[in-house]
Write an enzyme that holds these catalytic residues in place. Structure first.
Site, PDB file in Angstrom:
ATOM      1  N   SER A  97       0.837  -1.196   0.000  1.00 44.50           N
ATOM      2  CA  SER A  97       0.000   0.000   0.000  1.00 44.50           C
ATOM      3  C   SER A  97       0.880   1.257   0.000  1.00 44.50           C
ATOM      4  O   SER A  97       1.683   1.454  -0.901  1.00 44.50           O
ATOM      5  CB  SER A  97      -0.945  -0.060   1.209  1.00 44.50           C
ATOM      6  OG  SER A  97      -1.907   0.960   1.174  1.00 44.50           O
ATOM      7  N   HIS A 122      -2.454  -1.253  -4.142  1.00 50.48           N
ATOM      8  CA  HIS A 122      -3.914  -1.301  -4.240  1.00 50.48           C
ATOM      9  C   HIS A 122      -4.469   0.113  -4.108  1.00 50.48           C
ATOM     10  O   HIS A 122      -3.727   1.066  -3.918  1.00 50.48           O
ATOM     11  CB  HIS A 122      -4.527  -2.254  -3.206  1.00 50.48           C
ATOM     12  CG  HIS A 122      -4.347  -1.840  -1.775  1.00 50.48           C
ATOM     13  ND1 HIS A 122      -4.803  -2.586  -0.717  1.00 50.48           N
ATOM     14  CD2 HIS A 122      -3.761  -0.750  -1.204  1.00 50.48           C
ATOM     15  CE1 HIS A 122      -4.510  -1.979   0.424  1.00 50.48           C
ATOM     16  NE2 HIS A 122      -3.881  -0.870   0.156  1.00 50.48           N
TER      17      HIS A 122
END
Length: 199
Positions: A97, A122
């Site tokens: 992330s 993501h």
């Protein structure tokens, strides 16, 4: 959390440091764990200190993080771009992330991963409750953040924005080799050489 103490022999006798202060002497910053405002402030303060000490010497940012708060991560990212000292990024364990975005934001040619590290990108996560109008405002903000994060990742990796947008729709995991092909890192490190370099 117990922080190890190391003891060094100096001309004036023994001196003890917590391990992170000792690493800082070698221009190493360790980002371990989730990114939040407190962690971001510590990392930024260390970068600014090292920049003031020597603006031409590399700073080594080791990352083992599942990600965290987007605004906290962006504060670190913007500081990396703001300071003159080149920031080398090294993934140990995982950079997921926001951790992956920070990994990609290192100085080009100086972004690394250890052999068995995992990298994951993501879209930003968010949750909000309250009045319908406020929920709508926060949803719009998350969409703006998502767009900006994808643009940064595309810029750092050389990938087309459309590909990054498609890949970040869901959790997209990569090995070090796959992250190198994607453009998040430049090389995989297997061990330090005696001279302090990598191979």
């Amino acid at each position: 959390m117990l922080v190890p103490i190391v003891v060094e022999q100096t001309g004036r006798g023994e001196r003890s440091y917590d391990i992170y202060s000792r690493l800082l002497k070698d221009r190493i910053i360790f980002l371990g764990g989730p990114v939040d405002d407190h962690v971001a402030n510590l990392v930024i303060a260390q970068m600014l200190f090292l920049e003031a000490e020597d603006p031409d010497k590399d700073i080594h940012l080791y990352i083992n993080s599942p990600g965290g708060v987007v605004t906290s991560g962006m504060a670190i990212y913007d500081t990396m771009q703001y300071i003159k000292a080149p920031v080398s990024t090294i993934c140990v364990g995982q950079a997921a992330s926001m951790g992956a975005l920070l990994l990609s934001g290192g100085e080009k040619g100086k972004r690394f991963s250890l052999k068995h590290s995992r990298i994951m990108i993501h879209q930003p996560l968010g949750g909000f409750q309250g009045q319908a109008t406020d929920i709508h405002i926060h949803a719009q903000e998350i969409l703006k953040l998502k767009k900006r994060l994808n643009e940064i990742l595309a810029e750092n990796t050389g990938q087309q924005l459309a590909k990054v947008e498609a890949d970040t729709e869901r959790d997209y995991f990569m090995s070090g080799a796959e992250a190198k092909d994607y453009g998040i890192i430049d090389n995989i490190i297997e061990r330090n050489t005696p001279s302090g370099g990598t191979r």
